[in-house]
Design a protein around this motif. Structure first.
Motif, PDB file in Angstrom:
ATOM      1  N   PHE A 192      43.691  43.078  41.621  1.00 33.34           N
ATOM      2  CA  PHE A 192      43.909  41.821  40.901  1.00 33.34           C
ATOM      3  C   PHE A 192      42.911  41.699  39.737  1.00 33.34           C
ATOM      4  O   PHE A 192      43.273  41.369  38.609  1.00 33.34           O
ATOM      5  CB  PHE A 192      43.770  40.624  41.854  1.00 33.34           C
ATOM      6  N   ALA A 193      41.635  41.981  40.029  1.00 30.84           N
ATOM      7  CA  ALA A 193      40.591  41.836  39.000  1.00 30.84           C
ATOM      8  C   ALA A 193      40.822  42.809  37.855  1.00 30.84           C
ATOM      9  O   ALA A 193      40.588  42.485  36.688  1.00 30.84           O
ATOM     10  CB  ALA A 193      39.212  42.046  39.620  1.00 30.84           C
ATOM     11  N   ASN A 194      41.306  44.016  38.183  1.00 33.91           N
ATOM     12  CA  ASN A 194      41.601  44.998  37.135  1.00 33.91           C
ATOM     13  C   ASN A 194      42.626  44.475  36.142  1.00 33.91           C
ATOM     14  O   ASN A 194      42.508  44.699  34.947  1.00 33.91           O
ATOM     15  CB  ASN A 194      42.137  46.284  37.775  1.00 33.91           C
ATOM     16  N   SER A 195      43.618  43.749  36.649  1.00 26.40           N
ATOM     17  CA  SER A 195      44.616  43.256  35.695  1.00 26.40           C
ATOM     18  C   SER A 195      44.278  41.874  35.152  1.00 26.40           C
ATOM     19  O   SER A 195      44.806  41.487  34.117  1.00 26.40           O
ATOM     20  CB  SER A 195      46.027  43.286  36.309  1.00 26.40           C
ATOM     21  N   ASN A 196      43.393  41.122  35.801  1.00 30.21           N
ATOM     22  CA  ASN A 196      43.178  39.730  35.375  1.00 30.21           C
ATOM     23  C   ASN A 196      41.776  39.399  34.864  1.00 30.21           C
ATOM     24  O   ASN A 196      41.514  38.248  34.529  1.00 30.21           O
ATOM     25  CB  ASN A 196      43.530  38.770  36.509  1.00 30.21           C
ATOM     26  N   LEU A 197      40.872  40.395  34.829  1.00 35.19           N
ATOM     27  CA  LEU A 197      39.571  40.104  34.219  1.00 35.19           C
ATOM     28  C   LEU A 197      39.680  40.376  32.730  1.00 35.19           C
ATOM     29  O   LEU A 197      40.279  41.371  32.314  1.00 35.19           O
ATOM     30  CB  LEU A 197      38.478  41.002  34.811  1.00 35.19           C
ATOM     31  N   GLY A 198      39.075  39.498  31.947  1.00 30.91           N
ATOM     32  CA  GLY A 198      39.053  39.723  30.508  1.00 30.91           C
ATOM     33  C   GLY A 198      37.992  40.758  30.157  1.00 30.91           C
ATOM     34  O   GLY A 198      37.330  41.317  31.034  1.00 30.91           O
ATOM     35  N   GLU A 199      37.810  40.974  28.832  1.00 26.43           N
ATOM     36  CA  GLU A 199      36.833  41.951  28.366  1.00 26.43           C
ATOM     37  C   GLU A 199      35.434  41.622  28.924  1.00 26.43           C
ATOM     38  O   GLU A 199      35.008  40.472  28.865  1.00 26.43           O
ATOM     39  CB  GLU A 199      36.812  41.874  26.832  1.00 26.43           C
ATOM     40  N   LYS A 200      34.773  42.610  29.440  1.00 24.77           N
ATOM     41  CA  LYS A 200      33.433  42.466  30.046  1.00 24.77           C
ATOM     42  C   LYS A 200      33.404  41.467  31.201  1.00 24.77           C
ATOM     43  O   LYS A 200      32.350  40.935  31.572  1.00 24.77           O
ATOM     44  CB  LYS A 200      32.392  42.058  28.991  1.00 24.77           C
ATOM     45  N   GLY A 201      34.575  41.189  31.773  1.00 25.66           N
ATOM     46  CA  GLY A 201      34.642  40.269  32.907  1.00 25.66           C
ATOM     47  C   GLY A 201      33.962  40.869  34.125  1.00 25.66           C
ATOM     48  O   GLY A 201      33.924  42.087  34.296  1.00 25.66           O
ATOM     49  N   ASN A 202      33.389  40.004  34.941  1.00 28.67           N
ATOM     50  CA  ASN A 202      32.647  40.474  36.115  1.00 28.67           C
ATOM     51  C   ASN A 202      33.325  40.077  37.416  1.00 28.67           C
ATOM     52  O   ASN A 202      33.864  38.974  37.544  1.00 28.67           O
ATOM     53  CB  ASN A 202      31.238  39.872  36.126  1.00 28.67           C
ATOM     54  N   LEU A 203      33.234  40.996  38.378  1.00 24.01           N
ATOM     55  CA  LEU A 203      33.716  40.729  39.724  1.00 24.01           C
ATOM     56  C   LEU A 203      32.497  40.665  40.640  1.00 24.01           C
ATOM     57  O   LEU A 203      31.667  41.576  40.634  1.00 24.01           O
ATOM     58  CB  LEU A 203      34.653  41.868  40.156  1.00 24.01           C
ATOM     59  N   TYR A 204      32.380  39.579  41.387  1.00 25.44           N
ATOM     60  CA  TYR A 204      31.274  39.412  42.346  1.00 25.44           C
ATOM     61  C   TYR A 204      31.859  39.297  43.750  1.00 25.44           C
ATOM     62  O   TYR A 204      32.790  38.504  43.977  1.00 25.44           O
ATOM     63  CB  TYR A 204      30.496  38.124  42.062  1.00 25.44           C
ATOM     64  N   LEU A 205      31.280  40.036  44.692  1.00 23.93           N
ATOM     65  CA  LEU A 205      31.817  40.048  46.053  1.00 23.93           C
ATOM     66  C   LEU A 205      30.724  39.915  47.094  1.00 23.93           C
ATOM     67  O   LEU A 205      29.642  40.507  46.935  1.00 23.93           O
ATOM     68  CB  LEU A 205      32.533  41.384  46.300  1.00 23.93           C
ATOM     69  N   GLU A 206      31.021  39.150  48.149  1.00 21.87           N
ATOM     70  CA  GLU A 206      30.185  39.261  49.339  1.00 21.87           C
ATOM     71  C   GLU A 206      30.768  40.412  50.148  1.00 21.87           C
ATOM     72  O   GLU A 206      31.994  40.555  50.232  1.00 21.87           O
ATOM     73  CB  GLU A 206      30.203  37.949  50.152  1.00 21.87           C
ATOM     74  N   ILE A 207      29.898  41.254  50.720  1.00 19.60           N
ATOM     75  CA  ILE A 207      30.414  42.455  51.386  1.00 19.60           C
ATOM     76  C   ILE A 207      29.854  42.629  52.797  1.00 19.60           C
ATOM     77  O   ILE A 207      28.838  42.033  53.160  1.00 19.60           O
ATOM     78  CB  ILE A 207      30.097  43.739  50.565  1.00 19.60           C
ATOM     79  N   ASN A 208      30.536  43.481  53.554  1.00 23.64           N
ATOM     80  CA  ASN A 208      30.080  43.855  54.891  1.00 23.64           C
ATOM     81  C   ASN A 208      28.842  44.744  54.738  1.00 23.64           C
ATOM     82  O   ASN A 208      28.891  45.788  54.084  1.00 23.64           O
ATOM     83  CB  ASN A 208      31.216  44.605  55.601  1.00 23.64           C
ATOM     84  N   GLN A 209      27.748  44.356  55.374  1.00 26.55           N
ATOM     85  CA  GLN A 209      26.482  45.059  55.217  1.00 26.55           C
ATOM     86  C   GLN A 209      26.544  46.531  55.624  1.00 26.55           C
ATOM     87  O   GLN A 209      25.748  47.338  55.156  1.00 26.55           O
ATOM     88  CB  GLN A 209      25.398  44.354  56.044  1.00 26.55           C
ATOM     89  N   TYR A 210      27.494  46.857  56.528  1.00 23.17           N
ATOM     90  CA  TYR A 210      27.596  48.250  56.997  1.00 23.17           C
ATOM     91  C   TYR A 210      28.523  49.085  56.120  1.00 23.17           C
ATOM     92  O   TYR A 210      28.685  50.267  56.343  1.00 23.17           O
ATOM     93  CB  TYR A 210      28.110  48.294  58.444  1.00 23.17           C
ATOM     94  N   LEU A 211      29.164  48.443  55.157  1.00 27.60           N
ATOM     95  CA  LEU A 211      30.164  49.156  54.359  1.00 27.60           C
ATOM     96  C   LEU A 211      29.828  49.123  52.867  1.00 27.60           C
ATOM     97  O   LEU A 211      30.722  49.192  52.021  1.00 27.60           O
ATOM     98  CB  LEU A 211      31.563  48.546  54.603  1.00 27.60           C
ATOM     99  N   GLY A 212      28.536  49.045  52.558  1.00 35.24           N
ATOM    100  CA  GLY A 212      28.103  48.964  51.156  1.00 35.24           C
ATOM    101  C   GLY A 212      28.587  50.156  50.346  1.00 35.24           C
ATOM    102  O   GLY A 212      29.206  49.989  49.293  1.00 35.24           O
TER     103      GLY A 212
END
Ligand code: GLN
Length: 283
Positions: free
Chosen positions: A229-249
């Motif tokens: 989704f972010a690949n098609s919907n982030l604008g130029e220099k757009g950032n994706l921020y995620l909370e992640i599973n600590q064991y799957l970094g």
């Protein structure tokens, strides 16, 4: 009944479930929440007697604590950043790790153009979206969730905290939108079934499973969909921020590398666990 007697009943009934200090804290928070009594009242007026009406919410709280229900659900409110939020069993209780994610976004977005467009995927109580809307008053903030019930709570929280958010009910696993964003953020479900035994009963028994758990054989399914989704919907220099599973970094990082994101950064939370990830869409 006297206040001190009720305190003793709390201790007697909850003895096997919680440490003494925690039971004390439950009791004092309850008298403060329901009766506006501060804890020193027990020192000043040890024989203070309560009416039946005053006792009732305390005994209801005791019964729910006996079922290991979190105090935030019993009171129907939680704190996040500087917000007070309504919560119930349809929304996760916001976590301090998620506050760190929001703080990271705020600290990195300071000098951005003011009218940024932000999307929070899997908003739950609305904690991330509402904090960002407060931090960036000129931003246009969107928040998505699959759960109608969660969105209802998030809407109430947006109103009570004085921000406007565009809410969308949708399943991110099957979602398209004709809009571009400067920031996409998400704290999706990421706890594997195999990690369930490490999770406390109060979480397992009372927090919404759809907000927490993912299958062991496809634990990054939400990250894959969010990345696409972010690949098609982030604008130029757009950032994706995620909370992640600590064991799957490293697995999460590789997934996003394979989706052609750049400047991928994994950040630890205060407990030194890999908990957050930031990346940018390729120019
Ligand atoms: N951090 C939460 C927990 O450990 C999980 C949140 C999530 O799955 N997104 O309970």
């Amino acid at each position: 009944m006297q206040l001190s007697e009720i305190k003793n009943i709390f201790h007697k009934e909850l003895l096997e479930l919680y440490p003494k200090e925690e039971i004390d804290s439950f009791f004092y928070q309850s008298i403060e929440h329901f009766l506006k009594l501060e804890r020193f009242v027990l020192v000043m007026q040890p024989n203070l007697a309560l009416t039946k009406d005053e006792e009732r919410p305390l005994f209801e709280t005791l019964a729910r604590l006996n079922q290991e229900e979190p105090l935030q659900y019993i009171f129907g409110r939680a704190y996040f950043m500087d917000l007070t939020l309504k919560v119930n069993g349809n929304t996760l209780i916001p976590r301090p790790e998620t506050e760190e994610l929001v703080q990271w976004i705020i600290s990195e977005t300071k000098n951005h153009k003011p009218q940024i467009r932000i999307l929070d995927i899997g908003t739950g109580s609305g904690c991330i979206a509402i904090s960002l809307a407060k931090a960036f008053p000129k931003a246009k903030v969107y928040a998505l969730d699959i759960s109608k019930e969660a969105l209802q709570i998030a809407k109430e929280n947006a109103v009570s905290n004085g921000v406007f958010i565009e809410f969308i009910q949708a399943d991110i696993l099957n979602f398209n939108l004709d809009l571009t964003f400067d920031i996409v953020v998400s704290n999706p479900p990421y706890v594997r079934e195999l990690e369930k035994k490490k999770i406390q009963n109060n979480v397992k028994k009372h927090e919404p499973e759809i907000a927490l758990f993912v299958p062991d054989n496809d634990p990054l399914l939400f990250y894959k969909a969010i990345g696409e989704f972010a690949n098609s919907n982030l604008g130029e220099k757009g950032n994706l921020y995620l909370e992640i599973n600590q064991y799957l970094g490293s697995e999460t990082k590789s997934l996003l590398e394979n989706q052609n994101f750049i400047k991928i950064e994994v950040k630890k939370d205060i407990f030194e666990n890999n908990r957050m990830l930031k990346c940018q869409k390729m120019d």
